[in-house]
Design a protein around this motif. Structure first.
Motif, short mmCIF file in Angstrom:
data_model
loop_
_atom_site.label_atom_id
_atom_site.label_comp_id
_atom_site.label_asym_id
_atom_site.label_seq_id
_atom_site.Cartn_x
_atom_site.Cartn_y
_atom_site.Cartn_z
N LEU A 169 3.56 2.79 9.82
CA LEU A 169 3.43 1.39 9.39
C LEU A 169 3.74 0.50 10.58
O LEU A 169 4.81 0.62 11.18
CB LEU A 169 4.41 1.12 8.24
N ARG A 170 2.80 -0.36 10.92
CA ARG A 170 3.03 -1.34 11.96
C ARG A 170 2.26 -2.60 11.63
O ARG A 170 1.10 -2.56 11.28
CB ARG A 170 2.68 -0.81 13.34
N TRP A 171 2.96 -3.71 11.71
CA TRP A 171 2.45 -5.02 11.34
C TRP A 171 1.58 -4.91 10.09
O TRP A 171 2.11 -4.69 9.01
CB TRP A 171 1.73 -5.68 12.52
N PHE A 184 0.83 -1.20 0.00
CA PHE A 184 0.00 0.00 0.00
C PHE A 184 0.87 1.26 0.00
O PHE A 184 0.67 2.17 -0.80
CB PHE A 184 -0.94 0.00 1.21
N VAL A 185 1.84 1.29 0.90
CA VAL A 185 2.74 2.45 0.98
C VAL A 185 3.49 2.63 -0.34
O VAL A 185 3.60 3.75 -0.87
CB VAL A 185 3.71 2.32 2.17
N ALA A 224 -6.93 12.22 0.40
CA ALA A 224 -7.76 11.21 1.07
C ALA A 224 -8.46 10.33 0.04
O ALA A 224 -8.57 9.10 0.21
CB ALA A 224 -8.79 11.88 1.98
N GLU A 225 -8.92 10.93 -1.04
CA GLU A 225 -9.56 10.16 -2.12
C GLU A 225 -8.56 9.19 -2.75
O GLU A 225 -8.89 8.02 -3.01
CB GLU A 225 -10.11 11.12 -3.17
N ILE A 226 -7.35 9.63 -2.96
CA ILE A 226 -6.30 8.77 -3.52
C ILE A 226 -5.98 7.63 -2.56
O ILE A 226 -5.83 6.47 -2.98
CB ILE A 226 -5.06 9.60 -3.88
N VAL A 227 -5.87 7.93 -1.28
CA VAL A 227 -5.63 6.88 -0.27
C VAL A 227 -6.72 5.82 -0.36
O VAL A 227 -6.43 4.62 -0.38
CB VAL A 227 -5.57 7.50 1.15
N ASP A 228 -7.97 6.24 -0.44
CA ASP A 228 -9.08 5.29 -0.55
C ASP A 228 -8.98 4.46 -1.82
O ASP A 228 -9.22 3.25 -1.80
CB ASP A 228 -10.43 6.02 -0.51
N GLU A 229 -8.64 5.10 -2.93
CA GLU A 229 -8.51 4.38 -4.20
C GLU A 229 -7.42 3.31 -4.13
O GLU A 229 -7.62 2.18 -4.56
CB GLU A 229 -8.19 5.35 -5.34
N VAL A 230 -6.28 3.67 -3.59
CA VAL A 230 -5.17 2.72 -3.51
C VAL A 230 -5.50 1.60 -2.53
O VAL A 230 -5.28 0.42 -2.83
CB VAL A 230 -3.86 3.44 -3.12
N ALA A 231 -6.06 1.93 -1.38
CA ALA A 231 -6.41 0.90 -0.39
C ALA A 231 -7.43 -0.09 -0.96
O ALA A 231 -7.36 -1.30 -0.66
CB ALA A 231 -6.93 1.54 0.88
#
Length: 102
Positions: free
Chosen positions: A63-65, A44-45, A88-95
């Motif tokens: 980032l943890r576990w 994801f990162v 935030a929209e991009i984060v949602d798309e990638v996730a």
């Protein structure tokens, strides 16, 4: 022209269209994402990084576990701006392209 920090009603309105895991105030937006496993969290990162570079706006990531904590704020403006809501929209798309925890 400097970016304008959004007020709470504007943030609430815009976050209503995002993943329900988002929370926000005029200071920052936050979302904790639990992925299926550690390699997926790292992926994801890795997928998010080039999109942030394209936007020239960078989140604070923890980032943890199998978790990634995302914090968004436009530091130069002193709070949340339209740029953070775009990210935030991009984060949602990638996730959404990766397996999340059950």
């Amino acid at each position: 022209m400097p970016a304008t920090v959004l007020d709470q009603p504007a943030i609430d309105e815009r976050l209503a269209a995002r993943h329900p895991g988002w929370a926000g105030s005029p200071a920052k937006l936050t979302r904790a994402i639990e992925f299926a496993d550690f390699p997926t969290a790292v992926e994801f990162v890795n997928r998010l990084a080039p999109r942030c570079e394209e936007l020239d706006h960078h989140p604070d990531l923890g980032l943890r576990w199998r978790w990634v904590d995302v914090e968004l704020s436009t530091h130069s403006a002193g709070g949340v701006t339209e740029l953070d809501l775009t990210l935030a929209e991009i984060v949602d798309e990638v996730a959404a392209t990766l397996p999340l925890a059950d």
